[in-house]
Design a protein around this motif. Sequence first.
Motif, PDB file in Angstrom:
ATOM      1  N   SER A  52       0.825  -1.205   0.000  1.00  0.00           N
ATOM      2  CA  SER A  52       0.000   0.000   0.000  1.00  0.00           C
ATOM      3  C   SER A  52       0.857   1.251   0.000  1.00  0.00           C
ATOM      4  O   SER A  52       2.075   1.209   0.159  1.00  0.00           O
ATOM      5  CB  SER A  52      -0.908   0.001   1.224  1.00  0.00           C
ATOM      6  N   ASP A  99      -2.639   1.017  -8.110  1.00  0.00           N
ATOM      7  CA  ASP A  99      -3.933   1.483  -7.637  1.00  0.00           C
ATOM      8  C   ASP A  99      -3.793   2.934  -7.215  1.00  0.00           C
ATOM      9  O   ASP A  99      -3.097   3.241  -6.242  1.00  0.00           O
ATOM     10  CB  ASP A  99      -4.397   0.627  -6.454  1.00  0.00           C
ATOM     11  N   TRP A 103      -4.246   1.734  -2.137  1.00  0.00           N
ATOM     12  CA  TRP A 103      -4.478   0.509  -1.390  1.00  0.00           C
ATOM     13  C   TRP A 103      -3.686  -0.674  -1.935  1.00  0.00           C
ATOM     14  O   TRP A 103      -3.321  -0.708  -3.100  1.00  0.00           O
ATOM     15  CB  TRP A 103      -5.964   0.142  -1.428  1.00  0.00           C
ATOM     16  N   ARG A 105      -4.261  -4.238  -2.929  1.00  0.00           N
ATOM     17  CA  ARG A 105      -5.435  -5.037  -3.278  1.00  0.00           C
ATOM     18  C   ARG A 105      -5.008  -6.386  -3.850  1.00  0.00           C
ATOM     19  O   ARG A 105      -3.958  -6.491  -4.473  1.00  0.00           O
ATOM     20  CB  ARG A 105      -6.283  -4.299  -4.297  1.00  0.00           C
ATOM     21  N   GLU A 110      -9.357  -4.288  -9.565  1.00  0.00           N
ATOM     22  CA  GLU A 110      -9.375  -3.054  -8.787  1.00  0.00           C
ATOM     23  C   GLU A 110      -8.175  -2.152  -9.068  1.00  0.00           C
ATOM     24  O   GLU A 110      -8.056  -1.090  -8.479  1.00  0.00           O
ATOM     25  CB  GLU A 110      -9.446  -3.393  -7.303  1.00  0.00           C
TER      26      GLU A 110
END
Length: 124
Positions: A52, A99, A103, A105, A110
Motif C-alpha cells: 500500500s 492502484d 491501497w 489489493r 481493482e
Amino acid sequence: QVQLVESGGGSVQAGGSLRLSCVASGRTLSDWGVGWFRQAPGKEREFVAAISWGSANIYYSDSVKARFTISRGTIKNTVLLEMNSLKPEDTAVYYCAADTAGWARDRAGEYDYWGRGTQVTVSS
C-alpha cells in the motif's frame, strides 16, 4: 498517461532467485498501491503480492509467502519483487499494477494501470 514497465525476469533453476522491478514513467509510485500478479499458460491471472501507500500494508498469496518480498525501491517510482527459492510452479508472466487510491489489493480488477509483463521461467 502513466506507463508501468516490468523488468528482471528470466530463466533460473529451481531454488534460484530473481528480482523484478516495476517502474512508472512520468510519476512517482510512492503514493499509489502496487500489486504483482502472474499468469501461467492456460491459467487465470493470480495475485502474488501487494504493497500500500507508505508501505503500511503488505500482503502475499499463500503460495509465495516467506519466499517473495515486495518493497519500494530507493527511487520513488520503483517497486521491487524479490523472489527466492523459486519453484517450477512459479513459472509465469509477472505483471505489476498500480492502484491510484493507494491501497494494497488482491483483486486484479481493482487496479488502474498495468504493465505488459515480464517472463519468469523456473526449470527443475
